[in-house]
Design an enzyme around this catalytic site. Structure first.
Site, short mmCIF file in Angstrom:
data_model
loop_
_atom_site.label_atom_id
_atom_site.label_comp_id
_atom_site.label_asym_id
_atom_site.label_seq_id
_atom_site.Cartn_x
_atom_site.Cartn_y
_atom_site.Cartn_z
N HIS A 162 22.27 -36.92 22.89
CA HIS A 162 23.36 -36.91 21.92
C HIS A 162 24.25 -35.71 22.24
O HIS A 162 24.06 -35.09 23.26
CB HIS A 162 22.75 -37.00 20.51
CG HIS A 162 23.22 -35.98 19.55
ND1 HIS A 162 22.50 -34.85 19.31
CD2 HIS A 162 24.31 -35.93 18.78
CE1 HIS A 162 23.14 -34.15 18.41
NE2 HIS A 162 24.25 -34.77 18.07
N ALA A 163 25.26 -35.44 21.45
CA ALA A 163 26.38 -34.58 21.84
C ALA A 163 26.10 -33.46 22.84
O ALA A 163 26.53 -33.52 23.98
CB ALA A 163 27.06 -34.04 20.60
#
Lengths: 89, 541
Positions: free
Chosen positions: A15-16
């Protein structure tokens, strides 16, 4: 061309921040890098594509590297994944 | 006068005029075409990407000063901006004669749509970031700067739907009195930022966007979540007084929080923090903690498929010990089991988990697990002032068995030539009535006691502390609890040892004077309660 399978172990998957680190790492090399999760495939130099794979914790991914610096690129990727993207705890 | 209610996200009171922050989306027709040559549009695209990158990089550097974690998202924003897949798509669209804004919008929206459809909320939330980047790029292309928080015309209470990291990164801090948002909860970006900057904030205020107007006078109470629009004179006077009092108290607390404090009769009391993860280190230090009175180690063991390695534990313990230097850090060994499900431990389901195999009972049954933790703590011991504490001790045999294991681990490390601190204090938590009642005997085997009031109360009254129907029994100041506490303190003092407290009671202003009178030596509490507790100690005999 070299390929290797990994299990993503860090807490939130790709994720990010981990995805950003992955892309930043891959961008340092000239080789083309692809990530496969199941049937889906992503260009590892595109954060949008990497995020779209939705790689979560304990997912298995296949990393495919091809190009003149493929060995070094795979080593760097391996190091990043095995260090859990520098995630503390 | 009109009153609205939200969730208090950052304490403090703000009184002032409202500034409505409602940035408009740029109107872009995604189907518009023109006859400009590709090369010309491509050149502009490259120029605006460079300009936007500089802007994001500045936001990154600016945010990093206050909120390192919050800043990381901007690294992803830069990658979104230069994403080869999106740029390739923009190029294709430009070649089909779409205008530059239309091509940018089409290309980004395609990826936004993919992300919005993802199931995992973590991934879904990135659609918002992608849009943030898209908006920035479109603004750069049009040359129209929309409303920004980098210059606020007057000292104001900012009212917005919600705030993104981009909105607040260039914040004009001197003109911000407070934040009010219509959406968002206490974990929203606005709430976290306001807390970090010490600006009062209320989030999740329904209808605030339709009720509030630019320049309208308002009161914001970050403790209660109250918003009062166009207050009358009486209300205004009341809140002015409240604000003054709040600020006076805050200033006083700022003065005392970093002091080492003593009671009026001259006894120095250590006021420490309870922490549950290494992220809490800075919060504890900034609150003025004299040390760590309870470092819960459970976070290392929860939410995973295999137990944490010795190395992983070592790194976590080392980090806390290094951060506190010569100040004491009490590491509590694993307090887990019963109600918390840990699949890799293969725990039996129990009828009465709170009375079953938990904490030290579990560790003595899983000696391998316990030894790994002790090894990690011992190896980290050379980096600071460590103390070890066993939880849920009921009888002395448990202490003896745990201490024997500690001895074995020390011997192994010596044989392996691994460095560790030879003498540090070992204590137990007193949280089962049997331990308090037999404190006189137990103290012979340890260096200190720390009273865990949450469990002590629950076990003394036989009342589940999570069951609201028996909450009337949850009474820390009841004579039966006070007697157990006093017995524990006295037993330790008789042997020239000490007693601390790390339950919720330790930070309770009503309890502190009583505990001091009984001779408590250390109080450990959640960091936010430390400044107030220190002030109270200084005012007590």
């Amino acid at each position: 061309m070299i390929t290797k399978r990994f299990v993503v172990k860090n807490k939130v998957g790709l994720h990010a921040r981990p995805a950003a680190e992955f892309v930043q790492t891959v961008n340092k090399f000239r080789s083309e890098v692809k990530i496969k999760k199941g049937e889906k495939e992503a260009n590892a130099k595109s954060i949008v594509e990497v995020l779209s794979l939705g790689v979560e914790r304990n997912n298995e991914i296949e990393v495919i590297v091809s190009g003149e610096d493929e060995k070094q690129a795979l080593e760097a990727i391996e190091h990043l994944i095995n260090s859990n993207f520098g995630e503390k705890e | 006068m009109k009153q609205l209610k939200g969730i208090g996200a950052s304490t403090g009171i703000a009184i002032g005029k409202i500034f409505m922050y409602t940035p408009k989306q740029l109107p872009v027709n995604a189907e518009e075409k023109d006859s400009l040559p590709f090369s010309e549009k491509k050149e502009i695209l490259e120029r605006v990407i460079n300009a936007a990158e500089k802007e994001i990089d500045a936001l990154y550097k600016n945010t990093r000063k206050n909120a390192e974690k919050e800043a990381e998202i901007f690294q992803a924003h830069i990658l979104f901006l230069k994403d080869p897949t999106i740029i390739k798509k923009i190029d294709e669209l430009l070649k089909q004669n779409f205008t530059l804004p239309a091509a940018v919008k089409k290309a980004f929206e395609e990826s936004v749509a993919i992300m919005e459809k993802m199931e995992n909320p973590y991934f879904k939330a990135r659609a918002k970031d992608l849009r943030d980047v898209e908006e920035r790029l479109l603004r750069k292309i049009s040359g129209i700067e929309t409303q920004s928080l980098s210059s606020i015309p007057y000292p104001a209470i900012i009212v917005a739907k919600d705030l993104t990291p981009s909105d607040t990164a260039s914040l004009d801090r001197k003109n911000v009195l407070g934040f009010v948002t219509e959406t968002g909860g206490i974990t929203s970006h606005t709430a976290i930022l306001a807390e970090a900057l010490g600006i009062p904030a209320v989030v999740g205020v329904r209808n605030i966007l339709s009720e509030a107007k630019n320049g309208m006078l308002a009161i914001l109470d970050g403790s209660t979540g109250d918003i009062i629009l166009e207050p009358d004179e009486t209300t205004l006077a009341r809140y002015r007084q409240k604000k003054e009092q709040y600020e006076r108290e805050k200033k006083e607390l700022e003065k005392v929080k970093f002091l080492s404090v003593s009671t009026k009769s001259g006894k120095t009391i250590e006021v420490s923090a309870n922490i549950g993860k290494t992220d809490d280190i800075n919060i504890a230090i900034n609150s003025g903690a004299d040390g760590i009175g309870l470092f819960r180690t459970e976070f290392l063991f929860l939410d995973r498929e295999i137990p944490p390695s010795e190395e992983e534990q070592f790194n976590a313990y080392k980090k806390v010990l290094e951060a506190f230097g010569s100040k004491p850090v009490i590491i509590r060994t694993l307090d887990i089991g019963g109600d918390k499900q840990i699949p890799y431990l293969g725990l039996e389901k129990e009828l009465n988990p709170f009375l079953g195999v938990r904490a030290i009972r579990l560790c003595l049954k899983n000696k391998g697990l316990f030894k790994t933790q002790l090894r990690a703590i011992l190896r980290a011991s050379i980096y600071g002032n460590v103390k070890i504490m066993y939880p849920m001790i009921a009888i002395k045999d448990e202490i003896i068995e745990a201490n024997n294991l500690l001895k074995t681990v020390k011997k192994e490390l010596t044989e392996e030539g691994v460095a560790y601190k030879k003498d540090f204090e070992v204590g137990i938590m007193v949280e089962i009535p049997s331990a308090a009642l037999n404190a006189d005997e137990l103290i012979k085997y340890v260096d200190f006691f720390s009273i865990g009031t949450n469990d002590l109360i629950q076990y003394t009254f036989a009342a589940d502390r999570t069951n609201r129907n028996v909450s009337y029994l949850y009474n820390p100041l009841h004579p039966s609890i006070l007697k157990l506490i006093e017995m524990t303190i006295k037993a330790s003092h008789k042997h020239n040892k000490w007693t601390g407290m790390c339950g919720e009671m330790a930070g309770d202003p009503k309890a502190i004077p009583i505990l001091l009178k009984m001779g408590i030596d250390e109080l450990s509490m959640s960091p936010s309660k430390i400044p107030n507790a220190k002030k109270l100690i200084m005012e007590t005999e």
